[in-house]
Design a protein around this motif. Sequence first.
Motif, PDB file in Angstrom:
ATOM      1  N   SER A  10       0.837  -1.197   0.000  1.00  0.00           N
ATOM      2  CA  SER A  10       0.000   0.000   0.000  1.00  0.00           C
ATOM      3  C   SER A  10       0.871   1.245   0.000  1.00  0.00           C
ATOM      4  O   SER A  10       1.864   1.313   0.737  1.00  0.00           O
ATOM      5  CB  SER A  10      -0.897   0.020   1.240  1.00  0.00           C
ATOM      6  OG  SER A  10      -1.681   1.189   1.268  1.00  0.00           O
ATOM      7  N   TYR A  19       2.623  -5.698   4.154  1.00  0.00           N
ATOM      8  CA  TYR A  19       2.016  -6.430   5.261  1.00  0.00           C
ATOM      9  C   TYR A  19       2.032  -7.904   4.892  1.00  0.00           C
ATOM     10  O   TYR A  19       1.683  -8.264   3.768  1.00  0.00           O
ATOM     11  CB  TYR A  19       0.581  -5.950   5.491  1.00  0.00           C
ATOM     12  CG  TYR A  19      -0.147  -6.759   6.537  1.00  0.00           C
ATOM     13  CD1 TYR A  19      -0.033  -6.448   7.878  1.00  0.00           C
ATOM     14  CD2 TYR A  19      -0.935  -7.852   6.179  1.00  0.00           C
ATOM     15  CE1 TYR A  19      -0.679  -7.195   8.847  1.00  0.00           C
ATOM     16  CE2 TYR A  19      -1.587  -8.603   7.137  1.00  0.00           C
ATOM     17  CZ  TYR A  19      -1.458  -8.272   8.471  1.00  0.00           C
ATOM     18  OH  TYR A  19      -2.096  -9.022   9.417  1.00  0.00           O
ATOM     19  N   HIS A  33      -9.153  -6.619   4.662  1.00  0.00           N
ATOM     20  CA  HIS A  33      -8.124  -5.585   4.813  1.00  0.00           C
ATOM     21  C   HIS A  33      -8.568  -4.283   4.154  1.00  0.00           C
ATOM     22  O   HIS A  33      -8.380  -3.208   4.725  1.00  0.00           O
ATOM     23  CB  HIS A  33      -6.799  -6.044   4.204  1.00  0.00           C
ATOM     24  CG  HIS A  33      -6.061  -7.040   5.025  1.00  0.00           C
ATOM     25  ND1 HIS A  33      -5.620  -6.800   6.307  1.00  0.00           N
ATOM     26  CD2 HIS A  33      -5.681  -8.310   4.741  1.00  0.00           C
ATOM     27  CE1 HIS A  33      -4.998  -7.866   6.783  1.00  0.00           C
ATOM     28  NE2 HIS A  33      -5.023  -8.808   5.854  1.00  0.00           N
ATOM     29  N   THR A  42      -3.496  -2.399   9.105  1.00  0.00           N
ATOM     30  CA  THR A  42      -3.824  -2.215   7.688  1.00  0.00           C
ATOM     31  C   THR A  42      -5.022  -1.289   7.482  1.00  0.00           C
ATOM     32  O   THR A  42      -5.379  -1.002   6.339  1.00  0.00           O
ATOM     33  CB  THR A  42      -4.127  -3.563   7.011  1.00  0.00           C
ATOM     34  OG1 THR A  42      -5.295  -4.138   7.600  1.00  0.00           O
ATOM     35  CG2 THR A  42      -2.954  -4.505   7.109  1.00  0.00           C
ATOM     36  N   TRP A  47      -5.101  -1.696  -0.086  1.00  0.00           N
ATOM     37  CA  TRP A  47      -4.064  -2.718  -0.196  1.00  0.00           C
ATOM     38  C   TRP A  47      -4.237  -3.525  -1.465  1.00  0.00           C
ATOM     39  O   TRP A  47      -5.349  -3.802  -1.886  1.00  0.00           O
ATOM     40  CB  TRP A  47      -4.115  -3.657   1.005  1.00  0.00           C
ATOM     41  CG  TRP A  47      -3.777  -2.954   2.267  1.00  0.00           C
ATOM     42  CD1 TRP A  47      -4.643  -2.336   3.118  1.00  0.00           C
ATOM     43  CD2 TRP A  47      -2.476  -2.757   2.805  1.00  0.00           C
ATOM     44  NE1 TRP A  47      -3.959  -1.767   4.156  1.00  0.00           N
ATOM     45  CE2 TRP A  47      -2.632  -2.012   3.993  1.00  0.00           C
ATOM     46  CE3 TRP A  47      -1.206  -3.138   2.415  1.00  0.00           C
ATOM     47  CZ2 TRP A  47      -1.546  -1.649   4.787  1.00  0.00           C
ATOM     48  CZ3 TRP A  47      -0.134  -2.774   3.200  1.00  0.00           C
ATOM     49  CH2 TRP A  47      -0.301  -2.037   4.365  1.00  0.00           C
TER      50      TRP A  47
END
Length: 89
Positions: A10, A19, A33, A42, A47
């Motif tokens: 991200s 992540y 997420h 998050t 993402w």
Amino acid sequence: MTGFVYVLGSQTSCGYRTYVGWTLDLDRRLAEHNSGTGAKSTRGNAWSLLYAERLPTRIEAMRREWHLKRDRRLRRLLASWAKGFDHPM
């Protein structure tokens, strides 16, 4: 039961973040997420999936997650690769 380990990326105000997590349902987890109901770290970011592995069991997925979380070289490589697609030349 099949498990997955994954790396998300991200773009944030502090730079590009990654992540690492594990799940039994990859599509559902990515949706969590991005909807803000995933991991606390998050929340508030969009993402995208950078990398995923399918493993035979959830235990193996958890073990692989432990290793990927500590593999900074791979995470930096994935982040630089993803940034190249976010900002084409």
